[in-house]
Design a protein around this motif. Sequence first.
Motif, mmCIF file in Angstrom:
data_model
loop_
_atom_site.group_PDB
_atom_site.id
_atom_site.type_symbol
_atom_site.label_atom_id
_atom_site.label_comp_id
_atom_site.label_asym_id
_atom_site.label_seq_id
_atom_site.Cartn_x
_atom_site.Cartn_y
_atom_site.Cartn_z
ATOM 1 N N THR A 157 0.872 -1.187 -0.103
ATOM 2 C CA THR A 157 -0.037 -0.117 -0.034
ATOM 3 C C THR A 157 0.979 1.251 -0.004
ATOM 4 N N PRO A 158 0.367 2.283 -0.511
ATOM 5 C CA PRO A 158 0.979 3.398 -0.298
ATOM 6 C C PRO A 158 1.611 4.004 0.927
ATOM 7 N N PRO A 159 2.813 4.612 1.326
ATOM 8 C CA PRO A 159 3.372 5.024 2.716
ATOM 9 C C PRO A 159 2.243 5.855 3.236
ATOM 10 N N VAL A 160 2.092 5.613 4.560
ATOM 11 C CA VAL A 160 0.894 6.426 5.251
ATOM 12 C C VAL A 160 1.452 7.685 5.447
ATOM 13 N N LEU A 161 2.860 7.997 5.737
ATOM 14 C CA LEU A 161 3.188 9.352 6.050
ATOM 15 C C LEU A 161 3.928 9.981 4.490
ATOM 16 N N LEU A 162 2.814 10.794 4.109
ATOM 17 C CA LEU A 162 3.008 11.704 2.874
ATOM 18 C C LEU A 162 2.740 13.185 3.091
ATOM 19 N N LEU A 163 3.663 14.118 2.587
ATOM 20 C CA LEU A 163 3.347 15.443 2.726
ATOM 21 C C LEU A 163 2.466 15.538 1.547
ATOM 22 N N ARG A 164 1.349 16.394 1.694
ATOM 23 C CA ARG A 164 0.268 16.594 0.662
ATOM 24 C C ARG A 164 0.050 18.198 0.778
ATOM 25 N N PRO A 165 0.696 18.981 -0.114
ATOM 26 C CA PRO A 165 0.263 20.413 -0.011
ATOM 27 C C PRO A 165 -1.221 20.532 -0.642
ATOM 28 N N PRO A 166 -1.880 21.803 -0.445
ATOM 29 C CA PRO A 166 -3.063 22.105 -0.800
ATOM 30 C C PRO A 166 -3.150 22.010 -2.635
ATOM 31 N N CYS A 181 3.053 11.780 -13.640
ATOM 32 C CA CYS A 181 1.801 12.345 -12.977
ATOM 33 C C CYS A 181 2.187 11.955 -11.464
ATOM 34 N N THR A 182 3.215 12.223 -11.048
ATOM 35 C CA THR A 182 3.364 11.663 -9.748
ATOM 36 C C THR A 182 2.623 12.009 -8.432
ATOM 37 N N GLY A 183 2.353 13.302 -8.573
ATOM 38 C CA GLY A 183 1.502 13.933 -7.336
ATOM 39 C C GLY A 183 2.290 13.872 -5.997
ATOM 40 N N THR A 184 1.794 13.255 -5.000
ATOM 41 C CA THR A 184 2.628 13.264 -3.724
ATOM 42 C C THR A 184 4.113 12.428 -4.044
ATOM 43 N N GLY A 185 4.065 11.564 -5.075
ATOM 44 C CA GLY A 185 5.281 10.724 -5.257
ATOM 45 C C GLY A 185 4.953 9.335 -4.673
ATOM 46 N N ALA A 186 3.598 9.120 -4.247
ATOM 47 C CA ALA A 186 3.266 7.823 -3.599
ATOM 48 C C ALA A 186 3.866 6.756 -4.348
#
Length: 218
Positions: free
Chosen positions: A2-11, A42-47
């Motif tokens: 599953t994607p990592p739980v701790l992810l920085l996600r700016p608005p 299209c990486t987004g948060t890089g998850a």
Amino acid sequence: MTPPVLLLRPPGVYRPQEDTELLARSLAESGVPHGATVLDACTGTGALAVAAGRAGAGEVTAVDRSRRAVAAAFVNCLLHGVPVRVRHGDFSTVGGRYDVVCSNPPYVPAPGPPDPTGAARAWDAGADGRAVLDRLCAALPSLLAPGGFGLVVHSALCGVERTLGQLRDGGLAAEVVASRDVGFGPVLRSRARWLEGRRLIAPGQRHERLVVVRADAP
């Protein structure tokens, strides 16, 4: 996986959801060759870049046209110890060939312009949801190294057979390797009547099927 739980996600950067999880699981099940070169388009948060690095990739490149997403992906990969090259721009201009290409592109059908602005850039993709998907299908044959494979997740509302046909026309072997039915999120619920009017969903339908398409280069 599953994607990592701790992810920085700016608005304004896409939040990893069921589609991200489905793609991450497919990536793990496909088996990233040890030391492989991976492109997260299209990486987004890089998850998915993080997931690829944790699965054994030797070199990960992440690209997004959102500067906030680029910053988030860089920090998230750093936090999770994944060496990554983060590029601002479009996957069609990133250059090079990769053993694995994964992508969770914008694919939500939208009544607005085909090139939205603001937060909607993370999900809106034109009236049929294929403004990015069509370009990605066209680019994949030139992005994949010989023997490489690509994984793309999107909604069945966008036309699964169309994706498969475009990839096969490009010389790739293509098939659906995973799917999951999920309820509409806030965006699709807000435009359900419009989707019904365009006959993209049946009257009263409030769920969609997510699919992961795998494309293999000869």
